[in-house]
Design a protein around this motif. Structure first.
Motif, PDB file in Angstrom:
ATOM      1  N   TYR A  78       0.848  -1.184   0.000  1.00 17.79           N
ATOM      2  CA  TYR A  78       0.000   0.000   0.000  1.00 17.79           C
ATOM      3  C   TYR A  78       0.888   1.239   0.000  1.00 17.79           C
ATOM      4  O   TYR A  78       2.022   1.212   0.478  1.00 17.79           O
ATOM      5  CB  TYR A  78      -0.901   0.038   1.244  1.00 17.79           C
ATOM      6  CG  TYR A  78      -1.908  -1.082   1.303  1.00 17.79           C
ATOM      7  CD1 TYR A  78      -1.517  -2.359   1.705  1.00 17.79           C
ATOM      8  CD2 TYR A  78      -3.232  -0.883   0.946  1.00 17.79           C
ATOM      9  CE1 TYR A  78      -2.430  -3.398   1.753  1.00 17.79           C
ATOM     10  CE2 TYR A  78      -4.150  -1.921   0.991  1.00 17.79           C
ATOM     11  CZ  TYR A  78      -3.735  -3.177   1.387  1.00 17.79           C
ATOM     12  OH  TYR A  78      -4.637  -4.208   1.418  1.00 17.79           O
ATOM     13  N   GLN A 125       0.720   5.392   1.127  1.00 15.83           N
ATOM     14  CA  GLN A 125      -0.037   6.388   1.876  1.00 15.83           C
ATOM     15  C   GLN A 125       0.568   7.763   1.680  1.00 15.83           C
ATOM     16  O   GLN A 125       1.760   7.977   1.913  1.00 15.83           O
ATOM     17  CB  GLN A 125      -0.045   6.028   3.374  1.00 15.83           C
ATOM     18  CG  GLN A 125      -0.898   6.946   4.229  1.00 15.83           C
ATOM     19  CD  GLN A 125      -0.872   6.568   5.700  1.00 15.83           C
ATOM     20  OE1 GLN A 125       0.131   6.056   6.196  1.00 15.83           O
ATOM     21  NE2 GLN A 125      -1.962   6.814   6.408  1.00 15.83           N
ATOM     22  N   PRO A 133      -4.237   4.786   3.483  1.00 20.27           N
ATOM     23  CA  PRO A 133      -3.415   3.980   2.559  1.00 20.27           C
ATOM     24  C   PRO A 133      -4.231   3.534   1.347  1.00 20.27           C
ATOM     25  O   PRO A 133      -5.429   3.272   1.444  1.00 20.27           O
ATOM     26  CB  PRO A 133      -3.009   2.773   3.409  1.00 20.27           C
ATOM     27  CG  PRO A 133      -3.175   3.210   4.821  1.00 20.27           C
ATOM     28  CD  PRO A 133      -4.322   4.175   4.805  1.00 20.27           C
ATOM     29  N   PHE A 142      -4.347   0.791  -1.876  1.00 20.20           N
ATOM     30  CA  PHE A 142      -3.867  -0.520  -2.287  1.00 20.20           C
ATOM     31  C   PHE A 142      -3.056  -0.442  -3.581  1.00 20.20           C
ATOM     32  O   PHE A 142      -3.435   0.251  -4.535  1.00 20.20           O
ATOM     33  CB  PHE A 142      -5.080  -1.445  -2.492  1.00 20.20           C
ATOM     34  CG  PHE A 142      -4.769  -2.743  -3.158  1.00 20.20           C
ATOM     35  CD1 PHE A 142      -5.149  -2.970  -4.470  1.00 20.20           C
ATOM     36  CD2 PHE A 142      -4.105  -3.735  -2.470  1.00 20.20           C
ATOM     37  CE1 PHE A 142      -4.879  -4.169  -5.085  1.00 20.20           C
ATOM     38  CE2 PHE A 142      -3.824  -4.939  -3.074  1.00 20.20           C
ATOM     39  CZ  PHE A 142      -4.211  -5.157  -4.396  1.00 20.20           C
ATOM     40  N   PHE A 153       3.855   0.759   2.627  1.00 19.59           N
ATOM     41  CA  PHE A 153       3.700  -0.256   3.667  1.00 19.59           C
ATOM     42  C   PHE A 153       3.527  -1.624   3.037  1.00 19.59           C
ATOM     43  O   PHE A 153       2.780  -1.781   2.072  1.00 19.59           O
ATOM     44  CB  PHE A 153       2.457   0.015   4.521  1.00 19.59           C
ATOM     45  CG  PHE A 153       2.565   1.230   5.392  1.00 19.59           C
ATOM     46  CD1 PHE A 153       2.021   2.433   4.978  1.00 19.59           C
ATOM     47  CD2 PHE A 153       3.178   1.164   6.629  1.00 19.59           C
ATOM     48  CE1 PHE A 153       2.113   3.566   5.779  1.00 19.59           C
ATOM     49  CE2 PHE A 153       3.274   2.286   7.436  1.00 19.59           C
ATOM     50  CZ  PHE A 153       2.736   3.484   7.001  1.00 19.59           C
TER      51      PHE A 153
END
Lengths: 109, 115
Positions: free
Chosen positions: A34, A36, A42, A44, A87
């Motif tokens: 992800y 952000q 966030p 995908f 992430f």
């Protein structure tokens, strides 16, 4: 079990490439990636489900080495819009998706 | 299409006060629901998840609790807030099939400041 991401931060110039790594101490069922932006939720990017699976999304791709319990995100010819925090999320079983601490990416002109 | 609503967007609460954050999902049935917290400059910490009404799994013991009174409603609560509860709270959902083989869809988040 929280995955470990590296590096913690990256600064790139537009057009350069970057690799973000994610590793786990447990066998993984899936790996999620992800991005952000500051102050936002966030978004995908992609999921990898099988060992050795690779996926691509525009100039962003990822690989998943199931045996090593590792995944890498590849950003090619980076654009300013790639800036943000990336992430990885890992699922070893069931329904819990645990995220790493994130990799901050800044792309400069 | 599916949408997720989370409110309020921002909240300032004194230490010791109660908390209630609500999340609802539209356009899908029996979603898996999640609460995450993001402290300033830190990663996403999984707090709770639910795979059905009344089914709550807690990942981190703390003074927060979660409830799922309806299929598409997920509530995060606290009886007494601590300073350390400050952060960005994110609700998320995913489809009920296939576990975590489908993406998480996040709400816009609630920024909580405990003073």
């Amino acid at each position: 079990q929280q995955p470990v991401q590296s590096p913690q931060a990256v600064i790139l110039r537009e057009g350069e490439d970057a690799v973000i790594n994610c590793s786990s101490s447990k066998a993984l069922y899936s790996v999620h990636w992800y991005r952000q932006k500051h102050g936002e939720a966030p978004v995908f990017l992609m999921i990898l489900l099988k060992g050795g699976e690779q996926k691509g999304h525009d100039k962003i791709s990822a690989s998943f080495n199931e045996k090593k319990q590792q995944s890498s995100l590849y950003l090619t010819a980076s654009q300013l819009s790639y800036s943000g925090t990336y992430f990885c999320g890992t699922a070893d079983s069931g329904y819990a998706l645990n995220f790493g601490k994130g990799t901050s990416l800044l792309v400069t002109p | 299409s599916q949408t997720i609503h989370q409110w309020p967007a921002t909240l300032v609460q004194p230490v010791g006060s109660p908390l209630s954050l609500e999340c609802t999902v539209e356009g899908t049935s029996n979603p898996n629901l999640y609460w995450y917290r993001q402290a300033a400059g830190r990663g996403l910490q999984l707090l709770f998840y639910s795979v059905g009404i009344g089914q709550i799994s807690s990942e981190v013991p703390q003074n927060l609790s979660a409830s799922r009174p309806q299929d598409r409603q997920f509530i995060l609560s606290s009886k007494k807030l601590l300073l350390s509860d400050s952060g960005f709270y994110l609700c998320a959902w995913t489809g009920s099939r296939g576990g975590l083989s489908s993406p998480l869809h996040f709400g816009n988040g609630t920024r909580l400041t405990v003073t």
